[in-house]
Design an enzyme around this catalytic site. Structure first.
Site, PDB file in Angstrom:
ATOM      1  N   SER A  12       0.911  -1.390  -0.336  1.00 17.47           N
ATOM      2  CA  SER A  12      -0.126  -0.289  -0.096  1.00 17.47           C
ATOM      3  C   SER A  12       1.204   1.292  -0.121  1.00 17.47           C
ATOM      4  CB  SER A  12      -1.115  -0.442   1.615  1.00 17.47           C
ATOM      5  OG  SER A  12      -0.270  -0.446   2.466  1.00 17.47           O
TER       6      SER A  12
ATOM      7  N   CYS B 258       2.211  -6.812   1.709  1.00 21.40           N
ATOM      8  CA  CYS B 258       1.219  -5.503   2.751  1.00 21.40           C
ATOM      9  C   CYS B 258       0.061  -6.931   3.068  1.00 21.40           C
ATOM     10  CB  CYS B 258       0.710  -5.565   1.820  1.00 21.40           C
ATOM     11  SG  CYS B 258      -0.867  -4.488   3.073  1.00 21.40           S
TER      12      CYS B 258
ATOM     13  N   THR C 248      -2.294  -6.551   5.125  1.00 12.18           N
ATOM     14  CA  THR C 248      -3.864  -6.545   4.935  1.00 12.18           C
ATOM     15  C   THR C 248      -4.079  -6.811   3.479  1.00 12.18           C
ATOM     16  OG1 THR C 248      -3.480  -4.337   5.950  1.00 12.18           O
ATOM     17  CG2 THR C 248      -5.570  -4.363   4.836  1.00 12.18           C
TER      18      THR C 248
ATOM     19  N   GLU D 222       7.411   5.772   9.425  1.00 16.09           N
ATOM     20  CA  GLU D 222       7.339   7.003   8.138  1.00 16.09           C
ATOM     21  C   GLU D 222       8.063   9.076   7.977  1.00 16.09           C
ATOM     22  OE1 GLU D 222       4.305   6.821   5.231  1.00 16.09           O
ATOM     23  OE2 GLU D 222       4.150   4.548   4.824  1.00 16.09           O
TER      24      GLU D 222
ATOM     25  N   CYS E  25       3.412  -6.426  10.429  1.00 19.97           N
ATOM     26  CA  CYS E  25       2.764  -5.011   9.478  1.00 19.97           C
ATOM     27  C   CYS E  25       4.095  -4.832   8.661  1.00 19.97           C
ATOM     28  CB  CYS E  25       2.000  -4.158  10.080  1.00 19.97           C
ATOM     29  SG  CYS E  25       2.112  -2.142   9.161  1.00 19.97           S
TER      30      CYS E  25
ATOM     31  N   HIS F  74       5.734  -2.157   8.217  1.00 27.26           N
ATOM     32  CA  HIS F  74       7.079  -1.228   8.561  1.00 27.26           C
ATOM     33  C   HIS F  74       7.245  -1.500   9.967  1.00 27.26           C
ATOM     34  CE1 HIS F  74       4.179   1.542   6.117  1.00 27.26           C
ATOM     35  NE2 HIS F  74       4.873   2.580   6.675  1.00 27.26           N
TER      36      HIS F  74
END
Length: 273
Positions: A14, A76, A78, A155, A187, A189
């Site tokens: 994403s 990803c 999700t 981020e 996730c 990240h």
């Protein structure tokens, strides 16, 4: 017709989180070429409906097929939770998600059968880790928790900031209280704040990084399909990056975490696909 084994692997996410998966592929499969797509115009997926995430995933796969990839990694959580089964049935090409590889390792590693999962709202509410872990071992208790603030902190580049430590402590205290011995970073990240999570959870808790496990799974999938790169066709730019918005911002983040200098990031209109 069988794909060309020297064709690139498609990786999509994403946004920028899936770069942790691309990074592990670069490290563990150095002769593979990569075409990466980050859907930066429609990020985040974690708060979107299942129908939308499936539609986005289809569009991206059509784009990657146009780039003549030989296999696709949905980097990803999700999209892996919502779309993997659907798209696997629709497309001929091998498609891999990030949830199963991490869950398999967690099931193998846990001693007390208490496994924690952290991720986005979408991933956690889908219950996909829990159902997969229960399939592997019905005795496992799964404790899931959405940690929505982790993504913006990563981020922002606040990987070792006191604020991040405070947020980690607030989110993860519950796992300590419930004596979780294995924690899935659900996730893409989250591996970037792994050391902060480790400092809080302690050495005794095994942190599972699905990005690393997915790279290993990709290696065995390519080997099984006879699609491992020969490494003969060297290219000046073996890694190509595409986004749906904000190419410069993406490039700056990519350069901060990848072992490779990202020269080119191209913006495309993903709605055409």
């Amino acid at each position: 017709m069988k794909p060309d084994r020297d064709a690139p692997v498609g990786v999509f996410d994403s946004g920028v989180g899936g770069l942790t998966v691309a990074r592990e592929i670069m490290r563990n499969l150095p002769s593979e070429k990569i075409v990466y797509f980050g859907d930066t115009a429609r990020v985040p997926y974690g708060s979107k409906s299942k129908e939308n995430v499936i539609r986005y995933s289809r569009q991206i796969i059509h784009f990657l097929l146009e780039q003549q990839v030989k296999a696709i990694v949905i980097a990803c959580n999700t999209a892996s939770a919502f779309a993997l089964d659907e798209v696997r049935d629709e497309f001929e090409i091998p498609i891999l998600g990030v949830i199963e590889p991490g869950a398999r390792v967690a099931a193998k590693e846990t001693k007390n059968k208490k496994v924690g999962v952290i991720g986005t709202e979408g991933t956690i509410s889908s219950g996909i880790h829990a159902s997969y872990l229960k399939k592997l071992n019905p005795e496992i208790t799964v404790i899931g928790k959405a940690c929505p603030l982790f993504v913006p902190l990563v981020e922002e580049g606040w990987l070792h900031d006191p604020v991040t430590l405070e947020v980690v402590a607030r989110y993860l205290q519950e796992f300590k209280e419930k004596d979780v011995d294995t924690l899935i970073l659900g996730c893409t990240h989250y591996p970037l704040i792994r050391s902060t999570i480790r400092d809080f959870m302690g050495e005794r808790v095994r942190l599972v990084n699905p990005a690393y496990e997915t790279a290993l799974e990709l290696a065995s999938l390519l080997e099984k399909e006879g699609l491992l790169s020969t490494g003969k066709e060297q290219e000046e730019f073996p890694y190509r990056f595409y986004v749906s918005d904000l190419a410069d911002k993406f490039k700056a983040f990519a350069n901060s975490i990848l072992p490779y200098d990202v020269e080119m990031t191209k913006k495309i209109d993903i709605e055409k696909y």
